[in-house]
Design an enzyme around this catalytic site. Structure first.
Site, PDB file in Angstrom:
ATOM      1  CD  GLU A   1      -1.841  -1.454   3.079  1.00 20.23           C
ATOM      2  OE1 GLU A   1      -1.759  -0.399   3.882  1.00 20.23           O
ATOM      3  OE2 GLU A   1      -2.772  -2.515   3.372  1.00 20.23           O
TER       4      GLU A   1
ATOM      5  CE  LYS B   1       4.806   5.330   7.288  1.00 24.74           C
ATOM      6  NZ  LYS B   1       4.527   6.572   7.588  1.00 24.74           N
TER       7      LYS B   1
ATOM      8  CG  ASP C   1       3.161  12.796   4.707  1.00 22.81           C
ATOM      9  OD1 ASP C   1       3.162  12.262   6.107  1.00 22.81           O
ATOM     10  OD2 ASP C   1       4.018  13.464   4.239  1.00 22.81           O
TER      11      ASP C   1
ATOM     12  CE1 TYR D   1      -3.329   2.140   9.454  1.00 19.83           C
ATOM     13  CE2 TYR D   1      -3.115   3.790   7.991  1.00 19.83           C
ATOM     14  CZ  TYR D   1      -3.066   3.509   9.259  1.00 19.83           C
ATOM     15  OH  TYR D   1      -2.746   4.200  10.300  1.00 19.83           O
TER      16      TYR D   1
ATOM     17  CE  LYS E   1       9.188   8.019   5.530  1.00 13.96           C
ATOM     18  NZ  LYS E   1       9.419   8.105   7.125  1.00 13.96           N
TER      19      LYS E   1
ATOM     20  CB  CYS F   1      19.142  45.168 -14.743  1.00 14.41           C
ATOM     21  SG  CYS F   1      19.518  43.704 -15.522  1.00 14.41           S
TER      22      CYS F   1
ATOM     23  CB  CYS G   1      21.786  45.633 -18.981  1.00 12.90           C
ATOM     24  SG  CYS G   1      20.009  46.013 -18.524  1.00 12.90           S
TER      25      CYS G   1
ATOM     26  CB  CYS H   1      15.762  44.517 -16.245  1.00 11.78           C
ATOM     27  SG  CYS H   1      16.934  45.070 -17.539  1.00 11.78           S
TER      28      CYS H   1
ATOM     29  CB  CYS I   1      18.865  43.780 -20.569  1.00 14.72           C
ATOM     30  SG  CYS I   1      19.332  42.589 -19.210  1.00 14.72           S
TER      31      CYS I   1
HETATM   32  S1  IVH Z   1      -0.344   0.033   8.987  1.00 11.72           S
HETATM   33  C1  IVH Z   1       1.135  -1.930  12.595  1.00 11.72           C
HETATM   34  N1  IVH Z   1      -0.597   1.260   6.670  1.00 11.72           N
HETATM   35  O1  IVH Z   1       2.376   5.317   9.082  1.00 11.72           O
HETATM   36  C2  IVH Z   1       0.794  -1.162  11.508  1.00 11.72           C
HETATM   37  N2  IVH Z   1       0.132   2.843   8.401  1.00 11.72           N
HETATM   38  O2  IVH Z   1       4.910   4.878  10.491  1.00 11.72           O
HETATM   39  C3  IVH Z   1       0.328   0.294  11.686  1.00 11.72           C
HETATM   40  N3  IVH Z   1       0.645   4.968   7.736  1.00 11.72           N
HETATM   41  O3  IVH Z   1       1.034   5.484  12.460  1.00 11.72           O
HETATM   42  C4  IVH Z   1       0.107   1.032  10.601  1.00 11.72           C
HETATM   43  N4  IVH Z   1       0.022   4.484   5.363  1.00 11.72           N
HETATM   44  O4  IVH Z   1      -0.253   6.624  10.367  1.00 11.72           O
HETATM   45  C5  IVH Z   1       0.070   1.523   8.017  1.00 11.72           C
HETATM   46  N5  IVH Z   1      -0.739   1.908   4.652  1.00 11.72           N
HETATM   47  C6  IVH Z   1      -0.531   2.260   5.776  1.00 11.72           C
HETATM   48  C7  IVH Z   1      -0.077   3.532   6.089  1.00 11.72           C
HETATM   49  C8  IVH Z   1       0.197   3.697   7.608  1.00 11.72           C
HETATM   50  C9  IVH Z   1       0.359   5.676   6.628  1.00 11.72           C
HETATM   51  C10 IVH Z   1       0.966   5.649   8.735  1.00 11.72           C
HETATM   52  C11 IVH Z   1       0.187   5.503  10.150  1.00 11.72           C
HETATM   53  C12 IVH Z   1       1.115   4.864  11.149  1.00 11.72           C
HETATM   54  C13 IVH Z   1       2.610   5.315  10.479  1.00 11.72           C
HETATM   55  C14 IVH Z   1       3.444   4.441  11.086  1.00 11.72           C
END
Ligand code: IVH
Length: 670
Positions: free
Chosen positions: A115, A117, A119, A227, A316, A410, A413, A428, A434
């Site tokens: 999945e 991650k 933000d 998730y 990451k 400028c 020039c 300018c 220029c």
């Molecule tokens: S699973 C035990 N899945 O990342 C597993 N977390 O660094 C717990 N996060 O606190 C989380 N996308 O806020 C999971 N697809 C994803 C995620 C995800 C973002 C965040 C979440 C968690 C943090 C952990």
């Protein structure tokens, strides 16, 4: 008296509204119009007003309206909310995989649910007997804050589970975030009102969720992807993570559409690369991907270390933001004389490359962000976008910082720098006197969408100007081949190719030539409209502001710039030299070749094309006398739709605009 009939009517309306808001907010696939939805909503609202005893907590009318809190109360998570360990490289990922195989005492390929991650911030939402009863932030993983009334305002979070078959108690976990478009719009509105802006979508999401007044949260464009499940009572979940996500979806929750199942480490790496490459096109910010061992029995066998599971890892992406110091600020002069402040930075690795310069855009931005020389700043580089200074690290400001001053001369020039009232940009005043403006004008002239001179890129233009071989675009046609060959990194063959490419460019269309002249505010589309309207350069040069404004896309500002351009003797001189050196428009040929079916028709292009790029399609259409605009409206004649055409296609269909594919375009063109 409440009749059975009214209760039934209310039940039906709620079912309908739950269904349609799920289609709209979760599946992004509405079946009814907004006004039809509003009608159903108002009907329910009216019945509930007349029969307040029939209002229930999960009614679609009850999302918004709770009173502001004095403070958030605390919630103890019955199952702690864990975090994830990170890896930053393939080597570290290999080590993670090896640890798993060692622990499982097996060399079998492991299946992963993968999945993005997201933000944002983690959230836990508890449902009892199908009804949302509590939502809490992660907090320290053990104790979080009760944000139930705020979560209720997030439209994609169901107030009641869908279907009949669900656990007595169900805890859903996921990430609340703010989609990029909503974030941009929120900041735009804040800027308009002179309010503070949010630094990034994650802060905006966190700030919006932690509002004591749910009315404010309700106005923020928050979204959620689920998730995992936490507490589950009175229900047997499936045996894999991916199937659990499917079940969560069936209960009405939004789950990220990028989630999938892959085999082994190669599957993980392929997923990582795919998402990394598409990161900027996603509608939301992500900072990596997550790999989770798919089978729950294996997850149980693997267990946890401290606060993170052994069966999952976050891979990451390179950070898009890093802290560094502004060493100095220079001003760059553009084609129209605009002065752009550029920060010289202590080199920093961000977004996958080393960055030592970042644009500060203009002096308004410098003031708004309160940037000084010597400041510690956050530099941001997203995708192919030019690196920029996102903000100052205020806590780190030293005493020796210096303000950034707009020069009054400028830097190239020494002409006066001017700033028009109400314009953010300072310029300018040297015009083609220029050297910087001349150089930029030549780069523009040679560029792909203008005269398209093969091989004459920015660096070579700079080299030619620096060596004194060219001063204006007209000089390109007088270049001495030996002088070019004598330049660094050139030689006979390259010089020959360049002269050849310049010669080929002597036959532009009138539209391309007008665009290549670099008149302020005259982009490709306007240039094409001007060419259509006037048919010759002489007619354009003599046109009055009033006459110009009769041309589609031409307003008073553009008209003024065009008239001004042709009133400057040095521009007329350069044009004369160009014509004398053999520039010869294909205008006659084009005019007669204008396709009667396409002439004056307005096109919009969307989706991925296969036989050509979108720019090529646009060029073909412009050459045939059609117009190309960016958005679909009632005035659009055709939508050229490639693969994965999205909202523009639905809008065109709604408005009855004719939709064609590449093959049909070719037929029209021929
Ligand atoms: S699973 C035990 N899945 O990342 C597993 N977390 O660094 C717990 N996060 O606190 C989380 N996308 O806020 C999971 N697809 C994803 C995620 C995800 C973002 C965040 C979440 C968690 C943090 C952990």
């Amino acid at each position: 008296m409440v009749t059975d009939k009214i209760q039934k009517k209310i039940d039906r309306l709620r079912q309908q509204l739950w269904h349609h808001s799920h289609l709209y907010y979760v599946l992004d696939d509405p079946e009814i119009s907004d006004s039809e939805y509003d009608r159903l909503y108002r009907e329910l609202q009216k019945l509930e007003q007349d029969h307040p005893e029939l209002v229930t907590h999960d009614s679609p009318t009850q999302r918004i309206g709770a009173k502001p809190l004095d403070s958030f109360s605390q919630v103890q998570h019955r199952i702690p909310m864990l975090s994830l360990d990170n890896v930053f490289s393939e080597d570290e990922l290999q080590a993670f995989y090896k640890r798993i195989q060692d622990r499982l005492n097996s060399t079998d390929t492991v299946e992963f649910a993968v999945e993005p991650k997201l933000d944002g911030l983690a959230i836990s939402i508890v449902y009892e007997n199908g009804e949302l009863v509590q939502a809490a932030t992660r907090g320290d993983g053990e104790i979080g804050e009760d944000v139930t009334q705020n979560i209720r305002t997030v439209q994609s979070v169901p107030l009641r589970l869908m279907g009949e078959d669900y656990p007595d108690v169900l805890e859903i976990r996921g990430e609340v975030f703010m989609p990029k478009a909503g974030f941009d719009e929120l900041n735009r509105q804040a800027r308009e009102k002179g309010e503070k802006t949010f630094v990034n979508p994650r802060n905006a999401a966190a700030g919006s969720l932690r509002q004591l007044d749910p009315e404010i949260t309700a106005q923020r464009p928050l979204a959620m992807y689920c998730y995992s499940a936490g507490i589950v009572e009175g229900y047997d979940l499936p045996e894999t993570h991916s199937e659990i996500l499917q079940q969560i979806k069936r209960w009405g929750f939004p789950v990220c559409g990028e989630s999938k199942v892959v085999e082994g480490i190669s599957g993980c790496v392929a997923f990582y690369n795919d998402i990394l490459q598409r990161r900027d096109q996603l509608a939301y910010d992500i900072d990596g991907v997550v790999y989770k061992v798919n089978r729950l029995s294996l997850q149980n066998e693997l267990g946890f270390v401290a606060r993170a599971p052994r069966w999952a890892i976050a891979h990451k992406f390179p950070a898009q933001e890093e802290v560094t110091k502004i060493l100095d600020v220079d001003f760059q002069v553009g084609r129209t004389g605009a002065l752009t402040p550029v920060a010289r930075l202590k080199p920093v690795f961000v977004g996958g490359v080393t960055v030592s310069n970042a644009t500060l855009h203009n002096m308004d931005e410098v003031r708004r962000k309160d940037i000084h020389i010597g400041d510690q700043v956050i530099v941001r580089r997203a995708g192919d976008v030019i690196p920029e200074v996102a903000r100052v690290v205020n806590s780190a400001r030293g005493k020796d910082v210096k303000p950034i001053a707009l020069p009054d001369k400028c830097p190239v020039c020494q002409s006066d720098v001017e700033q028009t009232e109400g314009e953010a940009v300072a310029r300018c005043s040297g015009g083609l006197f220029c050297k910087a403006q001349r150089t930029e004008a030549i780069k523009h002239y040679a560029s792909r969408k203008a005269m398209d001179i093969d091989g004459l890129g920015d660096k070579l233009v700079e080299q030619l100007v620096e060596a004194g071989l060219i001063d204006t675009v007209a000089d390109l046609y007088q270049l001495d081949i030996d002088a070019v060959a004598a330049l660094k990194r050139m030689g006979d063959k390259s010089a020959h190719n360049l002269i050849e490419a310049i010669a080929v460019s002597r036959q532009p269309t009138l539209a391309k030539f007008i665009y290549a002249l670099g008149i302020r505010e005259v982009g490709e589309t306007t240039a094409s409209s001007l060419a259509d309207a006037f048919g010759s350069l002489d007619a354009l040069a003599e046109a009055s502001e009033e006459r110009l404004q009769e041309v589609p896309d031409v307003g008073p500002v553009v008209a003024q710039h065009v008239v001004h351009f042709f009133s400057e003797q040095h521009n007329l001189d350069v044009i004369k030299q160009l014509l004398d050196s053999g520039i010869n428009f294909k205008q006659q040929a084009v005019a007669s070749a204008l396709n009667e079916q396409l002439k004056g028709r307005t096109f919009v292009i969307t989706g991925t094309l296969h036989s050509m790029t979108r720019d090529q399609a646009k060029a073909k259409l412009l050459a045939a006398g059609a117009k190309v605009t960016g958005s679909v409206s009632a005035k659009t004649d055709y939508l050229l739709a490639g693969e994965k055409a999205g909202s523009k296609l639905s809008k065109a269909e709604k408005l009855g605009v004719k939709v064609i594919d590449e093959q049909q375009l070719d037929e029209l063109l021929s």
